[in-house]
Design a protein around this motif. Structure first.
Motif, short mmCIF file in Angstrom:
data_model
loop_
_atom_site.label_atom_id
_atom_site.label_comp_id
_atom_site.label_asym_id
_atom_site.label_seq_id
_atom_site.Cartn_x
_atom_site.Cartn_y
_atom_site.Cartn_z
N TYR A 129 62.51 38.22 18.26
CA TYR A 129 62.53 37.70 16.88
C TYR A 129 62.93 38.81 15.90
CZ TYR A 129 60.83 35.52 12.56
OH TYR A 129 60.74 34.99 11.29
N LEU A 130 62.31 39.99 16.05
CA LEU A 130 62.63 41.12 15.16
C LEU A 130 64.08 41.55 15.31
CD1 LEU A 130 59.39 43.30 15.48
CD2 LEU A 130 60.14 41.97 13.49
N TYR A 131 64.57 41.53 16.53
CA TYR A 131 65.99 41.87 16.77
C TYR A 131 66.88 40.92 15.97
CZ TYR A 131 70.47 42.23 19.21
OH TYR A 131 71.81 42.38 19.50
N GLY A 132 66.62 39.62 16.10
CA GLY A 132 67.42 38.63 15.39
C GLY A 132 67.28 38.73 13.88
N LYS A 133 66.05 38.99 13.43
CA LYS A 133 65.80 39.10 11.99
C LYS A 133 66.61 40.23 11.37
CE LYS A 133 62.17 40.39 8.69
NZ LYS A 133 60.74 40.72 8.49
N HIS A 134 66.51 41.42 11.95
CA HIS A 134 67.19 42.57 11.35
C HIS A 134 68.69 42.55 11.58
CE1 HIS A 134 63.59 44.49 9.86
NE2 HIS A 134 62.99 44.15 10.99
N LEU A 135 69.12 41.95 12.68
CA LEU A 135 70.55 41.74 12.89
C LEU A 135 71.08 40.78 11.83
CD1 LEU A 135 72.21 43.02 15.19
CD2 LEU A 135 72.14 40.81 16.36
N GLY A 136 70.31 39.72 11.57
CA GLY A 136 70.70 38.74 10.57
C GLY A 136 70.76 39.32 9.16
N LEU A 137 69.80 40.17 8.83
CA LEU A 137 69.81 40.82 7.51
C LEU A 137 71.02 41.73 7.37
CD1 LEU A 137 66.01 41.63 7.07
CD2 LEU A 137 67.35 39.93 5.80
N ALA A 138 71.31 42.49 8.42
CA ALA A 138 72.49 43.37 8.40
C ALA A 138 73.76 42.53 8.24
CB ALA A 138 72.55 44.20 9.68
#
Length: 322
Positions: free
Chosen positions: A200-209
């Motif tokens: 989830y954190l991987y997707g969250k921060h990838l999405g923000l970037a």
């Protein structure tokens, strides 16, 4: 190219996804069917389903992913596309991915119904995964979209908003879907809770970037590279990371934005002021910070050969600037 390396392990799945998207939304009404076909025939980067497929491989420790993972990748793209239809109506965009938007080609009424129809179809396919945890995780995304859109509407042309408020809005509008889909893929792989949350954190921060890079491209990219008219966010008063950073340096930029670009040349001048500031570089630095957090979050897959692809997709997001 990095992208070719990424796609090599999922090329067959991606090909099937592109074929399935047009058939998966087969509407009974010919107008809805035409609108759906128009949307998916236009293509797109498919970045969200690609990430879902890679996370699926990484958490399964094998290349052959389950049908449920493939269906989740399709659901993710349908939800994303539905949100674009509604966004284009709100933002009054005339083109998307190089073709006319649904409301421009058909009508606003048809576009609203087409977006609703796609959300409904995605919910139906989601329910047919028969996994309540995945349903709970993904279904919240549609609520987040609405939250993000409302927040964005309330702060148009408001240069007093903070970077943290911008990040919160970006999470609701973009990162929420990628984060939830990554966690959904990990749930389907039946990995432990910590690895689900790390996904989830991987997707969250990838999405923000991804969103921050998109916001930079809105100011420096072409309509062709963006898939939508350039500078559309700025024209609509959507103040993004590079603009917010530039505002701290330029009183003139604050004045132009407070007047909501009342003169015809104000948009061009505002973009020039952003370019002269450190706003673009600071926004890029912020995107890189989120990429590093994403890479750190996914380290639990490092014994898997797909781990490198998860890093490469992160780099690919940054390379869109060049």
């Amino acid at each position: 190219m990095v992208s070719k390396f990424i796609f090599s392990t999922i090329s067959d799945d991606l090909h099937s996804l592109n074929q399935n998207l047009q058939s998966i939304v087969g509407a009974r009404h010919p107008v809805l069917h035409a609108a759906s076909n128009h949307l998916f025939a236009a293509g797109g980067k498919r970045i969200r389903p690609i990430i879902v497929l890679l996370i699926s491989q990484a958490t399964l420790n094998e290349y052959n992913i389950k049908p449920e993972h493939k269906r989740l990748a399709e659901i993710t793209e349908i939800i994303h596309t539905a949100s674009l239809v509604h966004d284009d109506i709100i933002d009054e965009c005339l083109t998307r991915r190089g073709t006319k938007t649904v409301h421009n080609m058909f009508s606003t009424k048809v576009a609203v119904l087409a977006g609703d129809f796609l959300f409904a179809q995605s919910s139906w396919y989601l329910a047919n995964l028969y996994n309540s945890e995945v349903v709970q995780t993904i279904s919240k995304v549609i609520t987040d979209f609405a939250e993000g859109e409302i927040r964005q509407g309330l702060i148009s042309f408001d240069f007093s908003i903070s970077i943290n408020q911008y990040i919160e809005k970006s999470f609701y509008k973009t990162a929420s879907l990628i984060a939830a889909s990554c966690k959904g893929a990990a749930i389907l792989s039946q990995v432990i809770l910590k690895e689900q949350n790390d996904s989830y954190l991987y997707g969250k921060h990838l999405g923000l970037a991804f969103q921050i890079i998109d916001d930079i491209l809105d100011l420096i990219g072409s309509t062709k590279s963006l898939g939508k008219p350039a500078s559309s966010d700025l024209k609509n008063g959507n103040l993004t990371a590079p603009i917010l950073f530039a505002l701290t340096e330029s009183q003139k930029l604050q004045d132009i934005i407070s007047q909501e670009f009342e003169n015809t040349e104000d948009i061009k001048y505002a973009i020039l002021l952003v370019h002269k500031s450190k706003g673009l570089q600071k926004a890029k630095d912020l995107a890189e910070e989120h990429i590093q957090i994403a890479i750190e979050s996914i380290k639990f897959t490092r014994k898997n050969s797909i781990y490198e692809n998860l890093i490469y997709i992160s780099q690919y997001i940054l390379e869109r600037l060049y």
